[in-house]
Design a protein around this motif. Sequence first.
Motif, PDB file in Angstrom:
ATOM      1  N   THR A  95      -7.777 -10.698   1.345  1.00  0.00           N
ATOM      2  CA  THR A  95      -6.328 -10.796   1.511  1.00  0.00           C
ATOM      3  C   THR A  95      -5.638  -9.508   1.076  1.00  0.00           C
ATOM      4  N   PHE A  96      -4.509  -9.263   1.701  1.00  0.00           N
ATOM      5  CA  PHE A  96      -3.752  -8.030   1.487  1.00  0.00           C
ATOM      6  C   PHE A  96      -2.264  -8.367   1.437  1.00  0.00           C
ATOM      7  N   LYS A  98       1.632  -6.451   1.750  1.00  0.00           N
ATOM      8  CA  LYS A  98       2.357  -5.220   2.089  1.00  0.00           C
ATOM      9  C   LYS A  98       3.225  -4.791   0.900  1.00  0.00           C
ATOM     10  N   TRP A 112       2.897 -10.143  -3.615  1.00  0.00           N
ATOM     11  CA  TRP A 112       1.731 -10.909  -4.087  1.00  0.00           C
ATOM     12  C   TRP A 112       2.114 -12.383  -4.254  1.00  0.00           C
ATOM     13  N   ARG A 141     -12.691  -3.516  -4.796  1.00  0.00           N
ATOM     14  CA  ARG A 141     -11.666  -2.839  -3.976  1.00  0.00           C
ATOM     15  C   ARG A 141     -12.216  -1.594  -3.298  1.00  0.00           C
ATOM     16  N   ILE A 150      -7.888   0.207   5.926  1.00  0.00           N
ATOM     17  CA  ILE A 150      -6.697  -0.500   5.437  1.00  0.00           C
ATOM     18  C   ILE A 150      -5.533   0.499   5.328  1.00  0.00           C
ATOM     19  N   TYR A 154      -0.684  -1.225   2.004  1.00  0.00           N
ATOM     20  CA  TYR A 154      -1.143  -2.582   1.674  1.00  0.00           C
ATOM     21  C   TYR A 154      -1.984  -2.586   0.406  1.00  0.00           C
ATOM     22  N   ASP A 155      -1.701  -3.543  -0.493  1.00  0.00           N
ATOM     23  CA  ASP A 155      -2.566  -3.794  -1.644  1.00  0.00           C
ATOM     24  C   ASP A 155      -3.713  -4.695  -1.209  1.00  0.00           C
ATOM     25  N   VAL A 156      -4.897  -4.421  -1.748  1.00  0.00           N
ATOM     26  CA  VAL A 156      -6.030  -5.338  -1.583  1.00  0.00           C
ATOM     27  C   VAL A 156      -5.905  -6.356  -2.717  1.00  0.00           C
TER      28      VAL A 156
END
Length: 202
Positions: A95-96, A98, A112, A141, A150, A154-156
């Motif tokens: 999941t990611f 923005k 999140w 990560r 990716i 975007y955060d992993v």
Amino acid sequence: MENQTTDTSQDLGQLQLDLIKKRKSPVAFSDKEVTKDQLEQLFEAARWAASCFNEQPWRFVVATRDQGDHYKKVLNGIHPHNQTWAQNAPVLMLTFAKKTFDKNGKPNMHSWHDLGLAVGNMSAQATAMGLYVHQMAGIVRENILNDFDIPDDYDVVSGIAIGYKLDIEDVPEDLIARETKERTRKPLNEIVFDNEWSESSF
Ligand SMILES: Cc1cc2nc3c(=O)[nH]c(=O)nc-3n(C[C@H](O)[C@H](O)[C@H](O)COP(=O)(O)O)c2cc1C
């Protein structure tokens, strides 16, 4: 007639609560396939979550076991400690979230949170369908960023394993303790306060 409606609402409320309590994070997954149609229903539930400014900052990379190399690549993003059991799940996800708002490019402090709402919806939907969702903070990560293209914005965030759980008599010896561990929760009076912090009427 009005009473009938009230009764139905109460029944649905109890049914919903029963489903919420039935959800759990299993470690013993069956190899029974999850179909594309089922996956679509799970993502449909996720898609309808609320989000800050309706930005829908959640993104998912999904792999089913029959996708071979792609499944292995997603599994490679899961921490080895979780891989031991997650590798049995027929569906794996990453999941990611923005990092910035589409509307103005400013940091989205709630991305999140919103992803969590979407995964919550997905988990509730899965339970109603007889499926189980196990979320994982334990990911690698670096592997995910190496293996997938990716975008920077975007955060992993997490990994997810989805599938049916094994019947208890089929759970292997090494997983039985974890699978049967009692699920506990803080009482309401530790988490819901009235006019004074720590004072609760629940
Ligand atoms: C954000 C998040 C991260 C989690 N990370 C892991 C993990 O890395 N490994 C694991 O086995 N379980 C993980 N879990 C599952 C929790 O341990 C589990 O939800 C919790 O113990 C409550 O159990 P239940 O889901 O069965 O009610 C995670 C759950 C969430 C929501």
